[in-house]
Design a protein around this motif. Structure first.
Motif, PDB file in Angstrom:
ATOM      1  N   VAL A 186      44.750  36.451  42.067  1.00 51.15           N
ATOM      2  CA  VAL A 186      44.333  37.810  41.714  1.00 51.15           C
ATOM      3  C   VAL A 186      43.838  37.770  40.282  1.00 51.15           C
ATOM      4  O   VAL A 186      44.367  37.006  39.460  1.00 51.15           O
ATOM      5  CB  VAL A 186      45.511  38.807  41.836  1.00 51.15           C
ATOM      6  CG1 VAL A 186      45.073  40.211  41.431  1.00 51.15           C
ATOM      7  CG2 VAL A 186      46.079  38.820  43.248  1.00 51.15           C
ATOM      8  N   GLY A 187      42.842  38.568  39.961  1.00 53.40           N
ATOM      9  CA  GLY A 187      42.396  38.555  38.574  1.00 53.40           C
ATOM     10  C   GLY A 187      41.540  39.736  38.191  1.00 53.40           C
ATOM     11  O   GLY A 187      40.648  40.147  38.950  1.00 53.40           O
ATOM     12  N   PRO A 188      41.800  40.296  37.022  1.00 54.17           N
ATOM     13  CA  PRO A 188      40.960  41.375  36.506  1.00 54.17           C
ATOM     14  C   PRO A 188      39.808  40.842  35.660  1.00 54.17           C
ATOM     15  O   PRO A 188      39.957  39.882  34.902  1.00 54.17           O
ATOM     16  CB  PRO A 188      41.936  42.182  35.643  1.00 54.17           C
ATOM     17  CG  PRO A 188      42.926  41.162  35.155  1.00 54.17           C
ATOM     18  CD  PRO A 188      43.005  40.090  36.196  1.00 54.17           C
ATOM     19  N   GLY A 189      38.676  41.475  35.818  1.00 64.67           N
ATOM     20  CA  GLY A 189      37.489  41.191  35.006  1.00 64.67           C
ATOM     21  C   GLY A 189      36.656  42.451  35.028  1.00 64.67           C
ATOM     22  O   GLY A 189      37.136  43.523  34.671  1.00 64.67           O
ATOM     23  N   THR A 190      35.410  42.344  35.484  1.00 62.49           N
ATOM     24  CA  THR A 190      34.606  43.546  35.673  1.00 62.49           C
ATOM     25  C   THR A 190      35.265  44.453  36.709  1.00 62.49           C
ATOM     26  O   THR A 190      35.236  45.675  36.604  1.00 62.49           O
ATOM     27  CB  THR A 190      33.187  43.166  36.125  1.00 62.49           C
ATOM     28  OG1 THR A 190      32.630  42.248  35.178  1.00 62.49           O
ATOM     29  CG2 THR A 190      32.300  44.391  36.218  1.00 62.49           C
ATOM     30  N   GLY A 191      35.876  43.850  37.724  1.00 61.07           N
ATOM     31  CA  GLY A 191      36.681  44.566  38.714  1.00 61.07           C
ATOM     32  C   GLY A 191      38.038  43.894  38.817  1.00 61.07           C
ATOM     33  O   GLY A 191      38.491  43.228  37.881  1.00 61.07           O
ATOM     34  N   LEU A 192      38.703  44.037  39.970  1.00 66.17           N
ATOM     35  CA  LEU A 192      39.972  43.359  40.230  1.00 66.17           C
ATOM     36  C   LEU A 192      39.859  42.702  41.597  1.00 66.17           C
ATOM     37  O   LEU A 192      39.851  43.379  42.623  1.00 66.17           O
ATOM     38  CB  LEU A 192      41.143  44.343  40.212  1.00 66.17           C
ATOM     39  CG  LEU A 192      42.520  43.731  40.511  1.00 66.17           C
ATOM     40  CD1 LEU A 192      42.952  42.789  39.388  1.00 66.17           C
ATOM     41  CD2 LEU A 192      43.579  44.823  40.712  1.00 66.17           C
ATOM     42  N   GLY A 193      39.750  41.374  41.602  1.00 61.43           N
ATOM     43  CA  GLY A 193      39.545  40.638  42.841  1.00 61.43           C
ATOM     44  C   GLY A 193      40.791  39.901  43.277  1.00 61.43           C
ATOM     45  O   GLY A 193      41.752  39.749  42.520  1.00 61.43           O
ATOM     46  N   GLY A 194      40.752  39.411  44.516  1.00 59.00           N
ATOM     47  CA  GLY A 194      41.882  38.653  45.019  1.00 59.00           C
ATOM     48  C   GLY A 194      41.522  37.901  46.281  1.00 59.00           C
ATOM     49  O   GLY A 194      40.549  38.221  46.973  1.00 59.00           O
ATOM     50  N   ALA A 195      42.294  36.862  46.577  1.00 55.80           N
ATOM     51  CA  ALA A 195      42.116  36.085  47.794  1.00 55.80           C
ATOM     52  C   ALA A 195      43.394  35.310  48.068  1.00 55.80           C
ATOM     53  O   ALA A 195      44.262  35.173  47.188  1.00 55.80           O
ATOM     54  CB  ALA A 195      40.929  35.127  47.673  1.00 55.80           C
ATOM     55  N   THR A 196      43.507  34.791  49.281  1.00 50.04           N
ATOM     56  CA  THR A 196      44.620  33.927  49.631  1.00 50.04           C
ATOM     57  C   THR A 196      44.086  32.608  50.160  1.00 50.04           C
ATOM     58  O   THR A 196      42.950  32.522  50.648  1.00 50.04           O
ATOM     59  CB  THR A 196      45.523  34.565  50.699  1.00 50.04           C
ATOM     60  OG1 THR A 196      44.741  34.863  51.866  1.00 50.04           O
ATOM     61  CG2 THR A 196      46.165  35.837  50.176  1.00 50.04           C
ATOM     62  N   LEU A 197      44.920  31.579  50.070  1.00 51.59           N
ATOM     63  CA  LEU A 197      44.581  30.262  50.593  1.00 51.59           C
ATOM     64  C   LEU A 197      45.725  29.783  51.460  1.00 51.59           C
ATOM     65  O   LEU A 197      46.881  29.807  51.038  1.00 51.59           O
ATOM     66  CB  LEU A 197      44.344  29.269  49.448  1.00 51.59           C
ATOM     67  CG  LEU A 197      43.901  27.867  49.897  1.00 51.59           C
ATOM     68  CD1 LEU A 197      42.424  27.905  50.303  1.00 51.59           C
ATOM     69  CD2 LEU A 197      44.106  26.836  48.788  1.00 51.59           C
ATOM     70  N   ARG A 198      45.390  29.373  52.672  1.00 51.60           N
ATOM     71  CA  ARG A 198      46.404  28.813  53.556  1.00 51.60           C
ATOM     72  C   ARG A 198      45.813  27.617  54.287  1.00 51.60           C
ATOM     73  O   ARG A 198      44.593  27.442  54.329  1.00 51.60           O
ATOM     74  CB  ARG A 198      46.922  29.859  54.536  1.00 51.60           C
ATOM     75  CG  ARG A 198      45.892  30.388  55.517  1.00 51.60           C
ATOM     76  CD  ARG A 198      46.438  31.601  56.269  1.00 51.60           C
ATOM     77  NE  ARG A 198      46.517  32.754  55.389  1.00 51.60           N
ATOM     78  CZ  ARG A 198      47.244  33.837  55.666  1.00 51.60           C
ATOM     79  NH1 ARG A 198      47.968  33.883  56.757  1.00 51.60           N
ATOM     80  NH2 ARG A 198      47.262  34.866  54.833  1.00 51.60           N
TER      81      ARG A 198
END
Length: 319
Positions: free
Chosen positions: A135-147
Protein backbone atom coordinates in the motif's frame (compact mmCIF):
# COMPACT_ATOMS: atom_id res chain seq x y z
CA UNK A 1 18.74 -6.43 -29.30
CA UNK A 2 18.08 -9.82 -27.65
CA UNK A 3 14.46 -10.78 -27.04
CA UNK A 4 15.22 -10.91 -23.32
CA UNK A 5 15.36 -7.10 -23.20
CA UNK A 6 12.13 -5.27 -22.46
CA UNK A 7 11.00 -1.68 -22.02
CA UNK A 8 9.69 -1.16 -18.50
CA UNK A 9 7.67 1.86 -17.42
CA UNK A 10 6.15 3.00 -14.13
CA UNK A 11 3.56 5.68 -14.90
CA UNK A 12 2.36 7.46 -11.77
CA UNK A 13 0.04 10.37 -11.31
CA UNK A 14 2.95 12.83 -11.15
CA UNK A 15 6.04 11.18 -12.63
CA UNK A 16 6.90 8.50 -15.17
CA UNK A 17 10.03 6.34 -15.08
CA UNK A 18 11.18 4.32 -18.09
CA UNK A 19 14.11 1.94 -18.58
CA UNK A 20 15.37 -1.07 -20.46
CA UNK A 21 15.64 -4.30 -18.49
CA UNK A 22 18.01 -7.02 -19.70
CA UNK A 23 16.76 -10.33 -18.32
CA UNK A 24 20.00 -12.15 -19.16
CA UNK A 25 22.26 -9.59 -17.49
CA UNK A 26 19.64 -8.78 -14.83
CA UNK A 27 20.31 -5.08 -15.17
CA UNK A 28 18.49 -1.86 -15.94
CA UNK A 29 19.79 0.55 -18.55
CA UNK A 30 18.76 3.99 -19.77
CA UNK A 31 16.72 4.69 -16.63
CA UNK A 32 15.02 8.06 -17.13
CA UNK A 33 12.45 10.02 -15.13
CA UNK A 34 9.87 12.43 -16.55
CA UNK A 35 7.46 14.96 -15.03
CA UNK A 36 4.08 14.12 -16.54
CA UNK A 37 2.93 17.74 -16.60
CA UNK A 38 5.61 18.48 -19.21
CA UNK A 39 4.10 16.07 -21.78
CA UNK A 40 0.80 15.68 -23.60
CA UNK A 41 0.40 11.99 -22.83
CA UNK A 42 2.26 8.74 -22.25
CA UNK A 43 2.98 8.20 -25.96
CA UNK A 44 4.69 11.59 -26.00
CA UNK A 45 6.95 10.52 -23.11
CA UNK A 46 7.84 7.15 -24.66
CA UNK A 47 8.57 8.80 -28.01
CA UNK A 48 10.82 11.39 -26.33
CA UNK A 49 12.68 8.62 -24.48
CA UNK A 50 13.05 6.59 -27.70
CA UNK A 51 14.73 9.51 -29.44
CA UNK A 52 17.39 9.56 -26.71
CA UNK A 53 17.94 5.79 -26.72
CA UNK A 54 21.17 4.60 -28.35
CA UNK A 55 20.18 0.92 -28.44
CA UNK A 56 17.97 -1.14 -30.73
CA UNK A 57 14.30 -0.60 -29.95
CA UNK A 58 12.81 -3.50 -27.92
CA UNK A 59 9.78 -5.46 -29.09
CA UNK A 60 8.76 -6.40 -25.53
CA UNK A 61 7.38 -4.03 -22.92
CA UNK A 62 5.73 -4.01 -19.52
CA UNK A 63 3.90 -0.81 -18.61
CA UNK A 64 2.51 -0.14 -15.15
CA UNK A 65 0.09 2.78 -14.86
CA UNK A 66 -1.75 4.40 -11.94
CA UNK A 67 -5.16 3.30 -13.21
CA UNK A 68 -7.51 0.40 -12.60
CA UNK A 69 -7.05 -2.04 -15.51
CA UNK A 70 -10.30 -2.25 -17.47
CA UNK A 71 -10.16 -3.76 -20.93
CA UNK A 72 -8.29 -2.06 -23.74
CA UNK A 73 -8.78 1.53 -22.61
CA UNK A 74 -6.63 2.76 -19.72
CA UNK A 75 -7.89 5.91 -18.00
CA UNK A 76 -5.64 7.69 -15.50
CA UNK A 77 -8.11 9.86 -13.61
CA UNK A 78 -5.53 11.72 -11.50
CA UNK A 79 -3.86 13.28 -14.56
CA UNK A 80 -6.58 13.03 -17.22
CA UNK A 81 -4.65 10.68 -19.51
CA UNK A 82 -6.34 7.91 -21.49
CA UNK A 83 -4.90 5.50 -24.05
CA UNK A 84 -5.64 2.25 -25.87
CA UNK A 85 -3.40 -0.67 -25.03
CA UNK A 86 -3.66 -2.16 -28.52
CA UNK A 87 -3.03 1.18 -30.23
CA UNK A 88 0.03 1.85 -28.10
CA UNK A 89 1.44 -1.63 -28.78
CA UNK A 90 1.00 -1.04 -32.54
CA UNK A 91 2.46 2.47 -32.37
CA UNK A 92 5.69 1.31 -30.76
CA UNK A 93 5.96 -2.16 -32.29
CA UNK A 94 5.57 -4.19 -29.11
CA UNK A 95 4.80 -7.84 -29.91
CA UNK A 96 4.91 -9.00 -26.28
CA UNK A 97 3.37 -6.71 -23.68
CA UNK A 98 2.44 -6.68 -20.01
CA UNK A 99 -0.09 -4.16 -18.69
CA UNK A 100 -0.21 -3.58 -14.96
CA UNK A 101 -1.68 -1.29 -12.37
CA UNK A 102 1.25 0.57 -10.76
CA UNK A 103 0.74 -1.25 -7.48
CA UNK A 104 0.57 -4.61 -9.22
CA UNK A 105 4.09 -3.74 -10.33
CA UNK A 106 5.08 -2.94 -6.74
CA UNK A 107 3.64 -6.31 -5.70
CA UNK A 108 5.57 -8.18 -8.41
CA UNK A 109 8.73 -6.50 -7.12
CA UNK A 110 8.42 -7.91 -3.58
CA UNK A 111 10.17 -11.27 -4.13
CA UNK A 112 13.04 -9.47 -5.88
CA UNK A 113 13.82 -6.85 -3.23
CA UNK A 114 17.00 -7.25 -1.20
CA UNK A 115 17.22 -6.46 2.54
CA UNK A 116 18.89 -3.16 1.62
CA UNK A 117 15.74 -2.23 -0.35
CA UNK A 118 13.60 -2.44 2.79
CA UNK A 119 13.36 -0.58 6.09
CA UNK A 120 11.88 -2.72 8.87
CA UNK A 121 9.12 -1.05 10.89
CA UNK A 122 7.86 -4.11 12.77
CA UNK A 123 9.40 -7.58 12.75
CA UNK A 124 6.23 -9.54 13.43
CA UNK A 125 6.40 -13.32 13.40
CA UNK A 126 7.03 -16.06 10.86
CA UNK A 127 3.82 -17.22 9.25
CA UNK A 128 2.70 -19.81 6.73
CA UNK A 129 0.48 -17.22 5.10
CA UNK A 130 2.10 -16.26 1.79
CA UNK A 131 -0.20 -13.41 0.80
CA UNK A 132 1.69 -10.10 0.83
CA UNK A 133 0.18 -6.61 0.69
CA UNK A 134 1.65 -3.38 -0.59
CA UNK A 135 0.00 0.00 0.00
CA UNK A 136 1.33 3.47 -0.62
CA UNK A 137 0.34 7.11 -0.72
CA UNK A 138 1.51 9.43 -3.47
CA UNK A 139 -0.68 11.35 -5.89
CA UNK A 140 -3.38 8.90 -4.76
CA UNK A 141 -3.43 5.86 -2.45
CA UNK A 142 -2.77 2.57 -4.23
CA UNK A 143 -2.55 -1.03 -3.17
CA UNK A 144 -2.14 -4.60 -4.37
CA UNK A 145 -1.59 -8.11 -3.08
CA UNK A 146 0.79 -10.86 -4.16
CA UNK A 147 0.13 -14.55 -3.72
CA UNK A 148 1.56 -17.75 -5.14
CA UNK A 149 -0.36 -20.28 -7.22
CA UNK A 150 1.65 -23.47 -7.83
CA UNK A 151 4.82 -21.42 -7.40
CA UNK A 152 3.73 -18.73 -9.86
CA UNK A 153 3.29 -15.20 -8.43
CA UNK A 154 -0.04 -13.49 -9.06
CA UNK A 155 -0.47 -9.79 -8.29
CA UNK A 156 -4.01 -8.51 -7.79
CA UNK A 157 -4.64 -4.78 -8.04
CA UNK A 158 -6.96 -2.94 -5.65
CA UNK A 159 -8.17 0.57 -4.90
CA UNK A 160 -7.75 1.17 -1.14
CA UNK A 161 -7.72 4.91 -1.82
CA UNK A 162 -11.44 4.81 -2.59
CA UNK A 163 -12.40 2.74 0.45
CA UNK A 164 -14.09 4.40 3.41
CA UNK A 165 -12.14 5.95 6.26
CA UNK A 166 -13.11 6.35 9.92
CA UNK A 167 -11.89 8.85 12.53
CA UNK A 168 -9.91 7.44 15.44
CA UNK A 169 -9.65 10.38 17.86
CA UNK A 170 -11.24 13.74 18.69
CA UNK A 171 -9.11 15.74 16.25
CA UNK A 172 -9.98 13.39 13.42
CA UNK A 173 -13.65 13.67 14.35
CA UNK A 174 -13.40 17.45 13.99
CA UNK A 175 -11.63 17.06 10.65
CA UNK A 176 -14.34 14.71 9.38
CA UNK A 177 -17.09 17.06 10.57
CA UNK A 178 -15.47 19.93 8.69
CA UNK A 179 -14.91 17.98 5.46
CA UNK A 180 -18.05 15.85 5.22
CA UNK A 181 -20.39 18.70 4.13
CA UNK A 182 -17.93 19.68 1.40
CA UNK A 183 -17.19 16.21 0.03
CA UNK A 184 -20.16 14.07 0.98
CA UNK A 185 -17.91 11.08 1.53
CA UNK A 186 -14.62 10.71 3.41
CA UNK A 187 -12.65 8.12 1.48
CA UNK A 188 -9.04 7.19 2.19
CA UNK A 189 -7.07 9.10 -0.45
CA UNK A 190 -9.04 12.28 0.25
CA UNK A 191 -6.72 12.56 3.28
CA UNK A 192 -4.02 9.89 2.76
CA UNK A 193 -2.28 11.23 -0.34
CA UNK A 194 -0.16 14.22 -1.31
CA UNK A 195 -3.09 16.58 -1.72
CA UNK A 196 -4.69 14.87 1.28
CA UNK A 197 -1.78 15.99 3.45
CA UNK A 198 -2.41 19.59 2.37
CA UNK A 199 -6.12 19.10 3.06
CA UNK A 200 -5.27 17.89 6.57
CA UNK A 201 -3.00 20.87 7.18
CA UNK A 202 -5.59 23.40 6.00
CA UNK A 203 -8.30 21.82 8.10
CA UNK A 204 -6.18 21.52 11.26
CA UNK A 205 -4.97 25.11 11.00
CA UNK A 206 -8.56 26.31 10.62
CA UNK A 207 -9.75 24.19 13.55
CA UNK A 208 -7.07 25.88 15.70
CA UNK A 209 -8.13 29.35 14.57
CA UNK A 210 -5.13 29.98 12.31
CA UNK A 211 -5.11 31.12 8.71
CA UNK A 212 -3.62 28.30 6.59
CA UNK A 213 -0.70 29.22 4.38
CA UNK A 214 -0.60 28.24 0.71
CA UNK A 215 1.57 25.13 0.94
CA UNK A 216 2.39 22.23 -1.35
CA UNK A 217 2.55 18.66 0.01
CA UNK A 218 6.36 18.82 0.14
CA UNK A 219 6.16 22.07 2.13
CA UNK A 220 3.90 20.47 4.73
CA UNK A 221 6.20 17.44 5.03
CA UNK A 222 9.34 19.55 5.29
CA UNK A 223 7.93 21.84 7.98
CA UNK A 224 6.63 18.83 9.90
CA UNK A 225 9.94 16.99 9.76
CA UNK A 226 11.76 20.14 10.86
CA UNK A 227 9.23 20.72 13.63
CA UNK A 228 8.91 24.35 12.55
CA UNK A 229 5.11 24.47 12.20
CA UNK A 230 2.85 22.82 14.79
CA UNK A 231 -0.05 22.53 12.36
CA UNK A 232 2.15 20.77 9.80
CA UNK A 233 3.39 18.40 12.52
CA UNK A 234 -0.20 17.60 13.50
CA UNK A 235 -1.14 17.15 9.84
CA UNK A 236 1.67 14.69 9.16
CA UNK A 237 1.02 12.82 12.40
CA UNK A 238 -2.67 12.52 11.49
CA UNK A 239 -1.67 11.41 7.99
CA UNK A 240 0.42 8.58 9.49
CA UNK A 241 -2.40 7.53 11.81
CA UNK A 242 -4.97 7.40 9.02
CA UNK A 243 -2.50 5.52 6.80
CA UNK A 244 -2.15 2.93 9.56
CA UNK A 245 -5.92 2.52 9.77
CA UNK A 246 -6.26 2.22 5.99
CA UNK A 247 -3.46 -0.37 5.83
CA UNK A 248 -5.02 -2.44 8.61
CA UNK A 249 -8.35 -2.48 6.79
CA UNK A 250 -6.66 -3.43 3.51
CA UNK A 251 -4.73 -6.32 5.05
CA UNK A 252 -7.84 -7.67 6.77
CA UNK A 253 -10.00 -7.33 3.65
CA UNK A 254 -7.48 -9.34 1.62
CA UNK A 255 -6.28 -11.81 4.24
CA UNK A 256 -2.75 -10.63 3.51
CA UNK A 257 -1.12 -11.82 6.73
CA UNK A 258 2.25 -12.61 5.16
CA UNK A 259 3.54 -9.04 5.34
CA UNK A 260 2.78 -5.38 4.65
CA UNK A 261 5.09 -3.30 2.46
CA UNK A 262 4.61 0.48 2.32
CA UNK A 263 5.48 2.03 -1.03
CA UNK A 264 4.73 5.30 -2.82
CA UNK A 265 6.54 8.59 -3.08
CA UNK A 266 5.86 10.00 0.40
CA UNK A 267 6.63 7.53 3.20
CA UNK A 268 10.24 6.58 2.28
CA UNK A 269 11.21 10.21 2.93
CA UNK A 270 9.78 10.25 6.46
CA UNK A 271 10.51 6.83 7.95
CA UNK A 272 11.75 8.14 11.31
CA UNK A 273 8.63 10.26 11.71
CA UNK A 274 6.43 7.31 10.75
CA UNK A 275 8.06 5.14 13.41
CA UNK A 276 7.47 7.79 16.09
CA UNK A 277 3.85 8.25 15.04
CA UNK A 278 0.84 6.10 15.89
CA UNK A 279 0.94 4.46 12.45
CA UNK A 280 1.73 0.99 13.80
CA UNK A 281 -0.71 1.27 16.72
CA UNK A 282 -3.52 2.27 14.36
CA UNK A 283 -2.57 -0.49 11.92
CA UNK A 284 -2.92 -3.07 14.69
CA UNK A 285 -5.93 -1.56 16.51
CA UNK A 286 -8.59 -3.68 14.85
CA UNK A 287 -10.48 -5.17 17.78
CA UNK A 288 -10.53 -8.95 17.85
CA UNK A 289 -8.03 -9.05 14.95
CA UNK A 290 -5.31 -7.18 16.85
CA UNK A 291 -3.32 -10.34 17.60
CA UNK A 292 -3.28 -11.29 13.91
CA UNK A 293 -2.09 -7.84 12.87
CA UNK A 294 0.56 -7.71 15.58
CA UNK A 295 2.11 -10.83 14.01
CA UNK A 296 2.44 -9.25 10.55
CA UNK A 297 5.88 -7.94 9.51
CA UNK A 298 5.78 -4.34 8.29
CA UNK A 299 8.42 -2.82 6.00
CA UNK A 300 8.84 0.39 4.04
CA UNK A 301 10.17 -0.11 0.51
CA UNK A 302 13.20 2.16 0.19
CA UNK A 303 14.32 0.97 -3.28
CA UNK A 304 14.45 3.79 -5.82
CA UNK A 305 12.23 2.21 -8.49
CA UNK A 306 10.20 -0.73 -7.18
CA UNK A 307 7.65 -0.26 -9.97
CA UNK A 308 10.36 -0.84 -12.57
CA UNK A 309 11.61 -3.89 -10.69
CA UNK A 310 8.11 -5.34 -10.73
CA UNK A 311 7.55 -4.50 -14.40
CA UNK A 312 10.85 -6.22 -15.16
CA UNK A 313 9.62 -9.51 -13.66
CA UNK A 314 5.91 -9.53 -14.48
CA UNK A 315 4.69 -11.94 -17.20
CA UNK A 316 4.14 -10.74 -20.76
CA UNK A 317 1.50 -11.65 -23.34
CA UNK A 318 1.36 -11.45 -27.09
CA UNK A 319 0.66 -7.86 -28.14
Amino acid sequence: MPAATRLVADVGGTNTRIALYDEQQREFRAVTGFHNRDYRDLSDIIDHWRQQLDETWPTAACIAAAAPPAGDQVTMVNIGWSFSRRAMAREFGFTRVGWLNDFQANAHALPHLSPSDLHLIHAGQETRNDILATVGPGTGLGGATLRQFAGVPYAADAEPGHAGLSPGNELELEIFRALLPRHGDIYAELLVSGIGLVRLYNCIASIHGACPRSLEPADVSTRALQGSDEHCVLALDTFCSLLGSACGDFVLANGAYGGLFIAGGIVPRMIDFLQRSTFLARFQAKGAMREHLEAIPVNVISADNPGLIGAAHAPLQAG
